[in-house]
Design an enzyme around this catalytic site. Sequence first.
Site, short mmCIF file in Angstrom:
data_model
loop_
_atom_site.label_atom_id
_atom_site.label_comp_id
_atom_site.label_asym_id
_atom_site.label_seq_id
_atom_site.Cartn_x
_atom_site.Cartn_y
_atom_site.Cartn_z
N ASP A 144 -7.94 -4.90 8.86
CA ASP A 144 -7.31 -3.74 7.97
C ASP A 144 -7.30 -3.85 6.55
O ASP A 144 -6.52 -3.03 6.12
CB ASP A 144 -6.22 -3.05 8.66
N GLU A 190 0.87 -1.13 0.05
CA GLU A 190 -0.01 0.00 0.09
C GLU A 190 0.69 1.33 -0.06
O GLU A 190 1.91 1.53 0.70
CB GLU A 190 -0.85 -0.02 1.35
P1 NAD Z 1 2.18 -10.63 13.61
O1 NAD Z 1 2.05 -11.37 12.51
O2 NAD Z 1 3.39 -10.17 14.17
O3 NAD Z 1 1.24 -11.04 14.90
C1 NAD Z 1 0.03 -11.58 14.61
C2 NAD Z 1 -0.35 -12.57 15.93
O4 NAD Z 1 -1.70 -12.85 15.82
C3 NAD Z 1 0.47 -13.83 15.71
O5 NAD Z 1 1.47 -14.05 16.90
C4 NAD Z 1 -0.65 -14.91 15.59
O6 NAD Z 1 -0.30 -16.35 16.16
C5 NAD Z 1 -1.87 -14.27 16.24
N1 NAD Z 1 -2.91 -14.98 15.96
C6 NAD Z 1 -3.52 -15.15 14.72
N2 NAD Z 1 -5.05 -15.79 14.76
C7 NAD Z 1 -5.09 -15.32 16.04
C8 NAD Z 1 -6.25 -15.78 16.86
N3 NAD Z 1 -7.27 -16.46 16.07
N4 NAD Z 1 -6.28 -15.48 18.17
C9 NAD Z 1 -5.25 -15.13 18.90
N5 NAD Z 1 -4.15 -14.82 18.05
C10 NAD Z 1 -4.20 -14.96 16.63
O7 NAD Z 1 1.34 -9.23 13.17
P2 NAD Z 1 1.54 -7.62 13.78
O8 NAD Z 1 2.75 -6.83 13.08
O9 NAD Z 1 1.70 -7.89 15.12
O10 NAD Z 1 0.30 -7.21 13.17
C11 NAD Z 1 -0.94 -7.76 13.72
C12 NAD Z 1 -2.14 -7.22 12.70
O11 NAD Z 1 -2.22 -5.79 12.85
C13 NAD Z 1 -2.13 -7.37 11.12
O12 NAD Z 1 -2.99 -7.88 10.65
C14 NAD Z 1 -1.53 -5.82 10.59
O13 NAD Z 1 -2.20 -5.79 9.35
C15 NAD Z 1 -2.60 -5.03 11.44
N6 NAD Z 1 -1.89 -3.86 11.87
C16 NAD Z 1 -3.00 -2.61 11.87
C17 NAD Z 1 -2.28 -1.28 11.97
C18 NAD Z 1 -3.25 -0.37 12.39
O14 NAD Z 1 -2.88 0.94 12.02
N7 NAD Z 1 -4.55 -0.63 12.41
C19 NAD Z 1 -1.01 -1.20 11.97
C20 NAD Z 1 -0.12 -2.20 12.14
C21 NAD Z 1 -0.48 -3.61 11.81
#
Ligand code: NAD
Length: 350
Positions: free
Chosen positions: A237, A66
């Site tokens: 997101d 993005e």
């Molecule tokens: P990451 O992959 O490091 O961590 C995600 C975690 O979620 C993993 O540890 C995984 O095991 C866990 N998980 C998956 N399914 C699950 C479930 N059903 N129950 C409990 N845990 C579960 O990712 P990250 O960098 O921490 O990012 C997390 C999310 O946040 C991503 O989807 C990313 O796109 C989003 N994000 C959003 C913003 C925003 O501004 N809103 C900013 C950054 C990241």
Amino acid sequence: MPHIPPSDKALVPFVSVENMMKLVHHIGIEPMLRGLADYIEQDFRRWDLFDKTPRVASHSAEGVIELMPTSDGEVYGFKYVNGHPRNTSAGLQTVTAFGLLANVGNGYPVLLSEMTVLTALRTAATSAMVAKYLAPKGADTMAMIGNGAQSEFQSLAMKAICGLKSVRLWDVDPAATRKAAHNLKGLGLDVHLCSSAEDAMEGAHIITTCTADKQFATILTDNMIGTGVHINAIGGDCPGKTELAPGVLHRADIFVEYPEQTRIEGEIQQLAPDHPVTQMWEVINGSKPGRSSAGQITLFDSVGFAIEDFSALRYVRDHIGGTDLYLELDLLADPDDPRDLFGMLCRAAP
Ligand code: NAD
């Protein structure tokens, strides 16, 4: 413009990952989270000034890439960011990013920066800045569901900005929870490792969902949510990627960054296109109420908006002056005669 020493040549300050980490420790993690939240709040107060557009997304089966641009009329900024949930199994980050600020007056870049670490900080600062307006009074316990890359930042920002005392961790991968608990040790939060999402929500006033999965997931179902809580939904997101059951959305008052983008990417993609939502900038400038009763369920449907990245880059630009925490990049052609670009090239012949 930047508080960076002028140079004869048009060199562009560049903050690498290594220097960003040094900058965070130089300032302190919690002071930097508070500073970022202040910059984001300042920019939300002048919302009308900004060029706004939903981010430009290029989707694939594996994830999304993005571009997130905005401008306040004086400074232009953009972030490049990806989201690839399966990356972690290959030892790669789900989210990586870099970004740039430029002078609108002449179009020249004034800062290039890594934004992987900075995005985690700005996302956490935004969550906590919003929770300050929406979380129930005295909220001091948070369920942290999804203990990946963002999770410690989310927990610490809630501590630094909202007075969080206790965090209850849950992840489907116990190794992620152990990692988060280890990282948060000694940072002033009571940390509890939980056995399920329901267990994590026991006594929580704030519920943060921060999981990564490219599908309509159901991390929170309606029967899991009591009255009076604040939900900080970070992970949904992207189109086709959500975390909350529609029943939760129907019971909550929903707050968003920029509705045009959130309706495409956020939890509310599951609702009718005219479902009422409140924009956070209106709450911050006092024209719309935030939390209005103790029993209300508030939901921040966070997707991450370009203005937050702009604010974060602005913060970095204002804090690297007087440090050696940046390199100067030869990014711009700078011939003595601006029209003699070709002559400059020829003079560089070996
Ligand atoms: P990451 O992959 O490091 O961590 C995600 C975690 O979620 C993993 O540890 C995984 O095991 C866990 N998980 C998956 N399914 C699950 C479930 N059903 N129950 C409990 N845990 C579960 O990712 P990250 O960098 O921490 O990012 C997390 C999310 O946040 C991503 O989807 C990313 O796109 C989003 N994000 C959003 C913003 C925003 O501004 N809103 C900013 C950054 C990241």
